[in-house]
Structure formats: C-alpha cells, structure tokens
Enzyme design. Structure first.
Site, PDB file in Angstrom:
ATOM      1  N   GLY A 162     -10.361  -0.890  -6.314  1.00 35.91           N
ATOM      2  CA  GLY A 162     -12.017  -1.147  -5.974  1.00 35.91           C
ATOM      3  C   GLY A 162     -12.759  -0.024  -6.846  1.00 35.91           C
ATOM      4  O   GLY A 162     -12.973  -0.966  -8.237  1.00 35.91           O
ATOM      5  N   LYS A 190     -21.807  23.105  -0.400  1.00 38.04           N
ATOM      6  CA  LYS A 190     -21.563  21.916  -0.140  1.00 38.04           C
ATOM      7  C   LYS A 190     -22.885  21.775   1.671  1.00 38.04           C
ATOM      8  O   LYS A 190     -23.418  23.242   1.809  1.00 38.04           O
ATOM      9  CB  LYS A 190     -20.236  21.915   0.469  1.00 38.04           C
ATOM     10  CG  LYS A 190     -19.928  20.425   0.954  1.00 38.04           C
ATOM     11  CD  LYS A 190     -19.169  19.892   0.377  1.00 38.04           C
ATOM     12  CE  LYS A 190     -18.706  18.420   0.328  1.00 38.04           C
ATOM     13  NZ  LYS A 190     -18.387  17.202  -0.528  1.00 38.04           N
ATOM     14  N   VAL A 216     -13.639   3.017  -8.564  1.00 37.92           N
ATOM     15  CA  VAL A 216     -13.014   3.336  -9.469  1.00 37.92           C
ATOM     16  C   VAL A 216     -10.862   2.398 -10.162  1.00 37.92           C
ATOM     17  O   VAL A 216     -11.566   2.244 -11.231  1.00 37.92           O
ATOM     18  CB  VAL A 216     -11.991   4.825  -9.227  1.00 37.92           C
ATOM     19  CG1 VAL A 216     -11.133   5.149 -10.053  1.00 37.92           C
ATOM     20  CG2 VAL A 216     -13.656   5.223  -8.885  1.00 37.92           C
ATOM     21  N   ALA A 238      -6.701   4.368  -3.266  1.00 38.99           N
ATOM     22  CA  ALA A 238      -7.261   3.886  -2.820  1.00 38.99           C
ATOM     23  C   ALA A 238      -7.647   5.101  -1.605  1.00 38.99           C
ATOM     24  O   ALA A 238      -8.600   5.502  -0.941  1.00 38.99           O
ATOM     25  CB  ALA A 238      -6.505   3.190  -2.102  1.00 38.99           C
TER      26      ALA A 238
HETATM   27  P1  NAD Z   1     -13.632   1.743  -3.448  1.00 33.22           P
HETATM   28  O1  NAD Z   1     -13.873   2.116  -1.543  1.00 33.22           O
HETATM   29  O2  NAD Z   1     -14.770   1.516  -4.315  1.00 33.22           O
HETATM   30  O3  NAD Z   1     -12.081   1.639  -3.965  1.00 33.22           O
HETATM   31  C1  NAD Z   1     -11.112   1.360  -2.556  1.00 33.22           C
HETATM   32  C2  NAD Z   1     -10.031   0.334  -2.509  1.00 33.22           C
HETATM   33  O4  NAD Z   1      -9.015   0.554  -1.813  1.00 33.22           O
HETATM   34  C3  NAD Z   1     -10.997  -0.819  -2.121  1.00 33.22           C
HETATM   35  O5  NAD Z   1     -10.545  -1.785  -2.865  1.00 33.22           O
HETATM   36  C4  NAD Z   1      -9.939  -1.224  -1.125  1.00 33.22           C
HETATM   37  O6  NAD Z   1      -9.285  -2.533  -0.809  1.00 33.22           O
HETATM   38  C5  NAD Z   1      -8.542  -0.419  -1.235  1.00 33.22           C
HETATM   39  N1  NAD Z   1      -7.563   0.244  -0.970  1.00 33.22           N
HETATM   40  C6  NAD Z   1      -7.937   0.436   0.955  1.00 33.22           C
HETATM   41  N2  NAD Z   1      -6.892   0.674   1.874  1.00 33.22           N
HETATM   42  C7  NAD Z   1      -5.978   0.685   1.287  1.00 33.22           C
HETATM   43  C8  NAD Z   1      -4.638   0.319   1.413  1.00 33.22           C
HETATM   44  N3  NAD Z   1      -4.182   0.291   2.186  1.00 33.22           N
HETATM   45  N4  NAD Z   1      -4.066   0.342  -0.328  1.00 33.22           N
HETATM   46  C9  NAD Z   1      -4.238  -0.644  -0.826  1.00 33.22           C
HETATM   47  N5  NAD Z   1      -5.636  -0.646  -1.416  1.00 33.22           N
HETATM   48  C10 NAD Z   1      -6.556   0.147  -0.246  1.00 33.22           C
HETATM   49  O7  NAD Z   1     -13.313   3.189  -3.566  1.00 33.22           O
HETATM   50  P2  NAD Z   1     -13.273   3.721  -5.174  1.00 33.22           P
HETATM   51  O8  NAD Z   1     -14.840   4.325  -5.224  1.00 33.22           O
HETATM   52  O9  NAD Z   1     -13.273   3.259  -5.733  1.00 33.22           O
HETATM   53  O10 NAD Z   1     -12.785   5.129  -5.117  1.00 33.22           O
HETATM   54  C11 NAD Z   1     -11.309   4.730  -4.835  1.00 33.22           C
HETATM   55  C12 NAD Z   1     -10.894   6.368  -3.941  1.00 33.22           C
HETATM   56  O11 NAD Z   1     -11.131   7.420  -5.593  1.00 33.22           O
HETATM   57  C13 NAD Z   1     -11.306   6.737  -2.827  1.00 33.22           C
HETATM   58  O12 NAD Z   1     -10.751   8.168  -2.285  1.00 33.22           O
HETATM   59  C14 NAD Z   1     -12.042   8.670  -3.498  1.00 33.22           C
HETATM   60  O13 NAD Z   1     -12.811   9.036  -3.050  1.00 33.22           O
HETATM   61  C15 NAD Z   1     -12.343   8.726  -4.828  1.00 33.22           C
HETATM   62  N6  NAD Z   1     -13.005   9.339  -5.634  1.00 33.22           N
HETATM   63  C16 NAD Z   1     -13.821   8.298  -6.019  1.00 33.22           C
HETATM   64  C17 NAD Z   1     -14.645   8.755  -6.457  1.00 33.22           C
HETATM   65  C18 NAD Z   1     -16.024   8.324  -7.427  1.00 33.22           C
HETATM   66  O14 NAD Z   1     -17.158   8.401  -8.415  1.00 33.22           O
HETATM   67  N7  NAD Z   1     -15.953   6.495  -6.123  1.00 33.22           N
HETATM   68  C19 NAD Z   1     -15.490  10.230  -7.055  1.00 33.22           C
HETATM   69  C20 NAD Z   1     -13.821  11.508  -6.662  1.00 33.22           C
HETATM   70  C21 NAD Z   1     -12.790  10.469  -6.167  1.00 33.22           C
END
Ligand code: NAD
Length: 377
Positions: free
Chosen positions: A191, A89, A193, A252
């Site tokens: 979101g 990292k 994912v 989320a």
């Molecule tokens: P994103 O920001 O696209 O989506 C997050 C969603 O959660 C959004 O639609 C947002 O409006 C919603 N949200 C935020 N606060 C909320 C709450 N209090 N209650 C309900 N909904 C709420 O993020 P993402 O890329 O979809 O990632 C989602 C999670 O998965 C995150 O924790 C991220 O760290 C983890 N993650 C993502 C990836 C990736 O490839 N994108 C990989 C590993 C881990």
C-alpha cells in the site's frame, strides 16, 4: 461522579489514570453532540502529541481505557522517535459514518485550544484531514492537515524512509554492514508505505518476495523489478510467512506475528510498518527462542510521527527524511541493549524510552535548581 457510580470498571480506570496520567479532560458539547476525552500522559519531553480517534464505544470505560492506553503508547513512541513531544491522545465517542459534523470538530478544536498548547492532535481511525481543517479554525494545535492548510502532507513517505532505516540497522546487526543490496525481503502489503519500501529496496539492489490482496499493485511492483533488473516473486496470502527470505517486512495488518505464523517463519529478522505486529507480548520471547531478530514496530514506523512533529518548525520534507535517521540509531541502541542484557527487543525498547524520559526529567530539574536565587548574595 455519576460516571464512577455507574461504571465500576470505568472507576478503576479513572483511579489508575490519576496515578499514571498528567491530565484527563472530558469534553461535552450538547449543541453539536460532541462527547470526547483528551488524555495527556506525560509532557516531560514536550507538549503532548497524539491523534484523535472517533469510534462508537459501547461503554464509557471502553473509551477511557482506549484513550489512556493509546496516550501512554504515544509517550513511548515520541521518546523513541526522539521528538520534542510527550504522549497524548483523544477519542470522540460516536459513529464516524453518521455522527460527524463540521461544528462538532470546531467544538473539539475549542477544547484543544483551552489546553493552551499542552496538547497537539490530528487524524486517527475514524477521523480525516478534512475534519481537522474545521478544528484548525479554533486552534493552531492541529497537525497533519493538507499542505494547502500548512500541514506536511502524505506521512507514508517518511514512514517508508523509516522502514528502510530500520532495515539498514537490522542488516548492520545481522550481517555486519547496513547495505540492503543482495538480500531477500518478504513484503506483506504494497500500500502507501509497503510499495515505497519495495521500490527503494529494488532500486538499492534488494530481491523481493511480495504479497497483497490487490492484484494491481503486484503488477506495478513487477514492472519496477523489470525496470531495475531485480527479481520480484509474487506469492499468495499466507505463503509469505514461508518465504525463503532474509527479512520479513510486514506492511499491512496487525497481529500477524502469532503462534501459527512464527512456526512458519524462516527469516532472520522482522522489520515493518504495520502497527501492533505481535499478537501478544509473549510472542517477543518466542521470536528470541527461534533466533529471529524483531525490530519493535513503534520505532520502525515512527517516520510519520517525526513528520508531524516537524510541523512546529515549518514543514521541510528534506529535514524530515534526515530526521528519520533517528530510527536507525534508536534501533541499534535497542538491539545492543537486548543482546547485552539477554532481554527481548520490546523490553529493551521500552526501557530505552523510559530512560530518555527520566534523563530529561533530571536535566529539567537541574536547570530548575540552577535558576534558583542564591540567598546569600
Ligand atoms: P494502506 O492501506 O495504504 O496499505 C495496506 C496494504 O495492505 C494495501 O495494499 C492492502 O491491499 C494490503 N493488504 C490488506 N490486507 C492484506 C492481506 N491480508 N495480505 C496482504 N496484503 C494485504 O496502509 P499504509 O498506510 O501503507 O499502512 C500500512 C501499515 O503501516 C498499517 O498497519 C498502518 O497502520 C501502518 N502505519 C502506517 C503509517 C503511514 O504513515 N501510512 C504510519 C505508521 C504505521
């Protein structure tokens, strides 16, 4: 040396790191203002892989602790995802809103280049794909850049596929078959994912209870539900914890599995993409006591990692989706071990990763020995 003299807690971290980490590189470029730390935790499985975070750390020890903790986490994540990478990292000390420049990322790229392929990196909190397009001019050891620069693009597609594989493995244990149809899933966050997971579950015959703070995505998923003829119920905020569902799918926020929410949960299992779902380690044991099966987040959400690791072989989306099947098998192994040894799934996951690394060490040393010259010939 002055670092150690000035900062006692930093001193402890550096000394600890010397026993746990293979290499730590302090990067200082006065011309661009770059101050960064690269930590390589373990390269048994392959070169170290891990994102580069930019954050205005208030002390050097805070930055050191973060990079050491995160690089160790990457060793486990890579082992769990079964990719040929170890853990590393990087952190850049600075405010990403005001202190970034293309030159800074080129300077950072030169430090990465100086490691001669021991460390691969890309975006993390506070850094963007565009930042790494600059770093890419100095080194090939950059992953996750836009597709037009040879990267593999949107990681949320394999991450969502990984969550689906995680749900299938969990259903296999809960119901004796891995079909997702006919079950109820409570999804927090639609979101990048979460929306893809929700769509796939609906198309496969799952029923959904969902929540998000964004009204628009809620309307969109209801439309998908209508289209496929499957039920989508929208609930507000914390009501998602009380949802009458089979599986809770957090996509989320982190820290949402805590004393307060565990009390409310009635689901049989938790499988989602959100990072650091357990507020504290002991919550894994509380879930066991409540009879809720927990799929460790760092295994479930490793689809994005599988994708960037695949870039080494030239990106291929179909191959990546096939490789996310590793998540299914890793989780089954973890669930079986946890049940056999009466331990939490988090402990079983950590032990599985440590064993994979140890096995490779032994294999590596076997080949090393078999290549030794025979003195009697
Ligand atoms: P994103 O920001 O696209 O989506 C997050 C969603 O959660 C959004 O639609 C947002 O409006 C919603 N949200 C935020 N606060 C909320 C709450 N209090 N209650 C309900 N909904 C709420 O993020 P993402 O890329 O979809 O990632 C989602 C999670 O998965 C995150 O924790 C991220 O760290 C983890 N993650 C993502 C990836 C990736 O490839 N994108 C990989 C590993 C881990």
């Amino acid at each position: 040396m002055s670092l150690l003299e000035r900062d006692m807690s930093g001193e402890v971290s550096v000394l600890q790191a010397m026993s746990e980490h293979e290499q730590i590189v302090f990067c200082n470029d006065s011309h661009t203002g770059l101050k960064a730390i690269i930590a390589i935790h373990d390269t048994t499985l392959g070169p170290a892989l891990g994102g580069c975070r930019m954050h205005p750390y208030s002390t050097m020890s805070e930055a050191i602790n973060d990079v050491l903790r995160l690089s160790k986490g990457m060793t486990y994540k890579c082992a769990a995802a079964d990719v040929d990478f170890g853990g590393g990292k990087a952190v850049i000390i600075g405010d990403p809103r005001t202190q970034k420049s293309p030159e800074m990322f080129r300077a950072f790229g030169q430090y990465v280049a100086s490691l001669n392929g021991r460390f691969y990196t890309g975006t993390d909190m506070g850094t963007t794909m565009d930042d790494f397009v600059h770093a890419l001019k100095e080194t090939q050891c950059i992953v996750g850049v836009p597709e037009i620069y040879g990267g593999s693009g949107d990681s949320s597609i394999p991450t969502a596929e990984g969550v689906i594989n995680g749900i299938k493995a969990t259903n296999q244990v809960l119901f004796g078959h891995d079909d997702v149809a006919g079950k109820v899933y409570a999804i927090q966050g639609l979101g990048k994912v979460g929306f893809k997971v929700a769509e796939q579950l609906l198309y496969a015959g799952g029923r959904l209870i969902v929540t998000d703070i964004n009204e628009q995505v809620l309307e969109q998923i209801k439309e998908v539900g209508k289209h496929v003829g499957n039920e989508v119920t929208v609930v507000k905020g914390d009501d998602i914890y009380r949802a009458k569902a089979d599986v809770f799918v957090p996509c989320a926020l982190g820290g949402i599995i805590n004393d307060d929410t565990i009390e409310q949960l009635t689901v049989k299992a938790i499988v989602g993409s959100a990072n650091n779902q357990l507020q504290q380690e002991h919550h894994a044991s509380v879930l066991v006591e409540k009879g809720i099966l927990y799929a460790p987040d760092y295994i479930v959400n490793s689809g994005g990692l599988i994708q960037v690791a695949d870039e080494l072989y030239g990106s291929n989306k179909e191959r990546v989706l096939t490789k996310t099947k590793a998540i299914y098998f890793s989780l089954l192994e973890v669930f079986q071990q946890a049940s056999r040894e009466q331990m939490t799934t988090v402990k079983a996951a950590n032990e599985m990763c440590e064993k994979r690394i140890q096995d490779r060490k032994e294999r590596n040393s076997f080949f090393l020995h078999s290549k030794r010259p025979k003195w009697d010939v």
